[in-house]
Design a protein around this motif. Structure first.
Motif, PDB file in Angstrom:
ATOM      1  N   HIS A  27      74.654  -4.078 106.931  1.00 32.53           N
ATOM      2  CA  HIS A  27      76.078  -4.150 106.578  1.00 32.53           C
ATOM      3  C   HIS A  27      76.884  -4.702 107.760  1.00 32.53           C
ATOM      4  O   HIS A  27      77.751  -5.567 107.601  1.00 32.53           O
ATOM      5  N   HIS A  84      86.097  -4.180 107.085  1.00 28.62           N
ATOM      6  CA  HIS A  84      84.908  -3.599 107.716  1.00 28.62           C
ATOM      7  C   HIS A  84      85.212  -3.079 109.112  1.00 28.62           C
ATOM      8  O   HIS A  84      84.672  -2.052 109.517  1.00 28.62           O
ATOM      9  N   GLN A 150      87.410  -8.289  98.576  1.00 27.82           N
ATOM     10  CA  GLN A 150      87.802  -7.869  99.933  1.00 27.82           C
ATOM     11  C   GLN A 150      89.322  -7.889 100.081  1.00 27.82           C
ATOM     12  O   GLN A 150      89.841  -8.006 101.197  1.00 27.82           O
ATOM     13  N   ASP A 165      84.308   1.318 100.953  1.00 28.80           N
ATOM     14  CA  ASP A 165      83.638   0.106 100.469  1.00 28.80           C
ATOM     15  C   ASP A 165      82.705   0.495  99.324  1.00 28.80           C
ATOM     16  O   ASP A 165      81.743   1.241  99.541  1.00 28.80           O
ATOM     17  N   HIS A 169      76.342  -3.598  98.342  1.00 25.61           N
ATOM     18  CA  HIS A 169      75.643  -3.750  99.632  1.00 25.61           C
ATOM     19  C   HIS A 169      75.869  -2.535 100.532  1.00 25.61           C
ATOM     20  O   HIS A 169      75.130  -2.308 101.481  1.00 25.61           O
TER      21      HIS A 169
HETATM   22 MN   MN3 Z   1      80.889  -4.082 102.869  1.00 29.92          MN
END
Ligand code: MN3
Length: 193
Positions: A27, A84, A150, A165, A169
């Motif tokens: 990630h 992130h 995003q 999130d 993934h």
């Molecule tokens: Mn992510």
């Protein structure tokens, strides 16, 4: 200045058993890095934008003098980079409870449990890839949002506080299709509230 991957302030295995080391490594080193690389690529022909903080690029997205395809890339990859960067910070196992945040949550939602219930509901029901957000508006008031892809709360002038999130993934290696189990584990990692 080109955007760079911020240092992860803890080891990949620091969030075990809730978030596994392999997921963290991929990630952080692959997904987050890819957002940064694609953001830098989108900004390559706009030197005047390269020193602007990414949150400002998102706040001002629709007034930026850029091509439409680059605006989409800044939205997606600038968002991915900022989202992130915040995600790693809020999950830092060295974090302490944020009393101001807890107090504000109690005022708006009645209790931390009620807030968690509402936030969990948004994260669970977010269709496809996206994030659940707790964000502050310009007056500092807290709001919940479910946002696709995003997209960042900065896009509508809010400042993100907590983000979860729910792209596959973020959990597929350990939790496969069981998003609710991942969300439950995420609350166990979060030390801020
Ligand atoms: Mn992510």
């Amino acid at each position: 200045m080109k955007q760079e991957l911020p240092k992860l302030p803890y080891a990949y295995n620091a969030l075990e058993p809730y978030i596994d080391a392999k997921t963290m490594e991929i990630h952080y080193t692959k997904h987050h890095q890819a957002y940064i690389d694609k953001l830098n690529a989108a900004l390559a022909k706009y030197p005047e934008l390269q020193d602007k903080p990414v949150d400002e690029l998102l706040r001002d997205l629709y007034s930026l003098k850029v091509d439409d395809e680059d605006r989409i890339a800044i939205r997606n990859h600038g968002g991915g980079h900022l989202n992130h960067s915040l995600f790693w910070k809020i999950l830092d196992p060295a974090n302490n409870k944020n009393e101001k945040l807890v107090s504000d949550i109690n005022k708006v939602f009645g209790s931390v449990d009620e807030f968690k219930k509402q936030f969990t509901d948004i994260a669970t029901k977010q269709f496809g890839s996206g994030w659940a957000w707790l964000a502050r508006d310009v007056s500092g008031k807290l709001h919940l949002h479910g946002m696709p892809n995003q997209d960042s709360p900065y896009l509508h002038g809010h400042t993100p506080v907590l983000g979860l999130d729910v792209w596959e993934h973020a959990y597929y290696l350990k939790y496969q299709n069981k998003r609710p189990e991942y969300i439950d584990a995420w609350w166990k990692v979060l030390k801020l509230i």
